[in-house]
Design an enzyme around this catalytic site. Structure first.
Site, short mmCIF file in Angstrom:
data_model
loop_
_atom_site.label_atom_id
_atom_site.label_comp_id
_atom_site.label_asym_id
_atom_site.label_seq_id
_atom_site.Cartn_x
_atom_site.Cartn_y
_atom_site.Cartn_z
N GLU A 167 0.79 -1.23 0.00
CA GLU A 167 0.00 0.00 0.00
C GLU A 167 0.83 1.29 0.00
OE1 GLU A 167 -3.08 -0.05 2.96
OE2 GLU A 167 -4.19 -1.58 1.86
N GLU A 364 -5.58 -8.68 0.79
CA GLU A 364 -6.28 -8.33 2.04
C GLU A 364 -7.75 -8.12 1.71
OE1 GLU A 364 -4.74 -5.02 4.37
OE2 GLU A 364 -2.69 -5.64 3.90
C1 BG6 Z 1 -4.40 -2.03 5.12
C2 BG6 Z 1 -3.06 -2.40 5.67
O1 BG6 Z 1 -4.32 -0.70 4.80
O2 BG6 Z 1 -5.49 -2.02 5.94
C3 BG6 Z 1 -3.12 -3.19 6.97
O3 BG6 Z 1 -2.29 -3.07 4.72
C4 BG6 Z 1 -4.18 -2.61 7.87
O4 BG6 Z 1 -1.84 -3.16 7.54
C5 BG6 Z 1 -5.51 -2.71 7.18
O5 BG6 Z 1 -4.24 -3.22 9.13
C6 BG6 Z 1 -6.66 -2.15 7.97
O6 BG6 Z 1 -6.41 -0.85 8.38
P1 BG6 Z 1 -6.50 -0.49 9.92
O7 BG6 Z 1 -6.10 0.92 10.00
O8 BG6 Z 1 -7.91 -0.73 10.29
O9 BG6 Z 1 -5.58 -1.40 10.63
#
Ligand code: BG6
Length: 470
Positions: A167, A364
């Site tokens: 990201e 993800e």
């Molecule tokens: C993505 C990242 O942006 O979103 C993760 O790659 C992150 O590292 C995930 O945990 C969710 O975002 P957040 O801020 O809720 O942890």
């Protein structure tokens, strides 16, 4: 239509985490300090930091056994750069750190779990920040390439799928993660430095793509790009264009550069509007062209519905020109991320239209919520609904012709949320700790764990049969 209503043979059913969000042991066994350690330490009075996290470092076997029992075919993990090179560019690697990842990769292999390895997930070694300001300096390019070279030599025979940078577009909004001193720079300086860092990461990534192709011809490499898909709030052309521009700025520019090997004109213009002008040397143009991705890693969570503002500076960032709208028909997390599975099919189709021969890996995808353990159980029905409906839309997208090869929900286990600590849980496995108390650290399988276990076991067929009836 696929022959049988199930996912393609060999589909990589996985789950994901990242080093600083699960490992803990942040200052143990020679690991150096990272920007993620510093950033979370500053918020220590409101949430937990990286020092212990969910202590995956000391629960390695137990956690991999949970992966095996879940039936995972793949596991997306990240390597902490500073565990390998404590200062980011040391002459000698930190042997204990090197061994830790060997142990993890060996355990995965023993359990037939394919590792998908991210080289750099937000946690830049502070050594590089202290030496020359981190990614703002071109020196970081060489240091990242040397680090990647080491990873290829050391783990190349154990890893088939590599992800370079997680990201990048999101990090531009977290300048301290890139090593920029946010307290002593003006907003304008921060913007310029973030974009300089961004550019340097593009060059570093292209060099690492090429290096991987040269050194590990049987491996595949790609970026992990955030793709929160912008959807227009109305069919008015100004909203359509605004949504398109937001996707271009946040996601497609990064994908175009990784896949096509050049900086697209629309992106140069958008940056130019914001006062960011850069001259590309012939050498950099060549570097980008020579190093391109084999597949696209996509972090997909939700859609964002956008409406063009009437009064706005046309030369400002596209973010400032739109207003985000909530759709009352959709569910939202407590942090305002919606549950819009059809959005995922739409997003995957858009990728297929734009990059027809490029395989896509969902790196993800997940649902966050506050959770409380009751009688050793977590009844996370909404997460189950999220998984079910998104996986079904993935299946329909595959039927549409999308070359989707993997699904890695975020996250395998509860993690330290990069913005909200431990209160915001994503895992299929619950960890008994909270922001201020380490408690027992015991692992509990949530209801979603069992649900996903059956999805993997049946290669999606039960889920597809159930959803086909709607
Ligand atoms: C993505 C990242 O942006 O979103 C993760 O790659 C992150 O590292 C995930 O945990 C969710 O975002 P957040 O801020 O809720 O942890």
């Amino acid at each position: 239509m696929l022959d049988k209503r199930e996912f393609p043979k060999g589909f990589l059913w996985g789950a994901a985490t990242s080093a600083f969000q699960v490992e803990g042991a942040a200052f143990q066994d020679g690991k150096g300090m990272t920007t993620a350690d510093v950033r979370t330490a500053k918020k220590r009075d409101v949430q937990m930091d990286t020092s212990v996290s969910v202590d995956h470092y000391h629960h390695l076997e137990e956690d991999v056994l949970l992966m095996k029992e879940l039936g995972m075919k793949a596991y997306r993990l990240s390597i902490s750069w500073a565990r390998i090179f404590p200062n980011g560019n040391d002459r000698e690697p930190n042997q204990k750190g090197v061994e830790f990842y060997h142990e993890l990769l060996d355990l995965l292999k023993e359990n037939n779990i394919e590792p998908i390895v991210t080289m750099y997930h937000f946690d830049l070694p502070m050594g590089l920040v202290n030496q020359y300001g981190g990614w703002v300096s071109r020196k970081a390019i060489d240091d990242f390439v040397n680090y990647a070279d080491f990873l290829f030599k050391e783990y190349g025979d154990k890893v088939k799928y590599w992800l370079t940078i997680n990201e990048q577009s999101v990090m531009v909004f977290m300048p301290d993660m890139l090593g920029i001193d946010v307290e002593n720079n003006s907003e304008e300086e921060i913007l310029k430095k973030s974009q300089m860092a961004n550019y340097n990461m593009f060059i570093a990534q292209a060099k690492v793509f090429k290096l991987c192709h040269d050194k590990l011809p049987n491996s595949k490499i790609g970026p992990a790009i955030s793709y929160i898909t912008a959807i227009p709030a109305s069919m008015k052309s100004k909203d359509l264009l605004a949504a398109k521009q937001l996707n271009d700025y946040q996601a497609f520019s990064y994908m175009d550069i990784a896949v096509k090997g050049e900086i697209p004109q629309y992106y140069k213009k958008m940056l130019g509007n914001m006062g960011i002008l850069f001259e590309q040397s012939e050498e950099d143009i060549k570097t980008l062209k020579e190093g391109t991705a084999d597949f696209l890693g996509v972090n997909w969570y939700c859609t964002t519905i956008v409406k063009k503002k009437d009064d706005c500076d046309k030369n400002s960032s596209i973010f400032k020109q739109v207003e985000m709208i909530k759709d009352k028909d959709l569910l939202y997390t407590d942090w305002d991320w919606n549950l819009d599975p059809v959005g995922l099919r739409y997003a995957l189709q858009a990728l297929n239209d734009r990059y027809p021969n490029v395989p896509v890996m969902i790196t993800e995808c997940g649902w966050s919520q506050k959770e409380k353990l009751e009688d050793g159980k977590i009844h996370d029905e909404i997460r189950i609904k999220y998984l079910k409906e998104h996986i079904y839309q993935m299946y329909l997208a595959i039927e549409d012709g999308v070359n989707l090869i993997a699904f890695n929900p975020w996250s395998f286990i509860d993690i330290l949320s990069s913005s909200d600590g431990m209160e915001k849980r994503y895992g299929l496995v619950y960890v008994d700790r909270d922001d201020f108390n380490e408690k027992s650290m015991k692992r509990y399988k949530k209801d979603s764990y069992y649900y996903y276990q059956n999805v993997i076991k049946t290669n999606g067929s039960d889920l597809i049969e159930e959803c086909d009836k709607f």
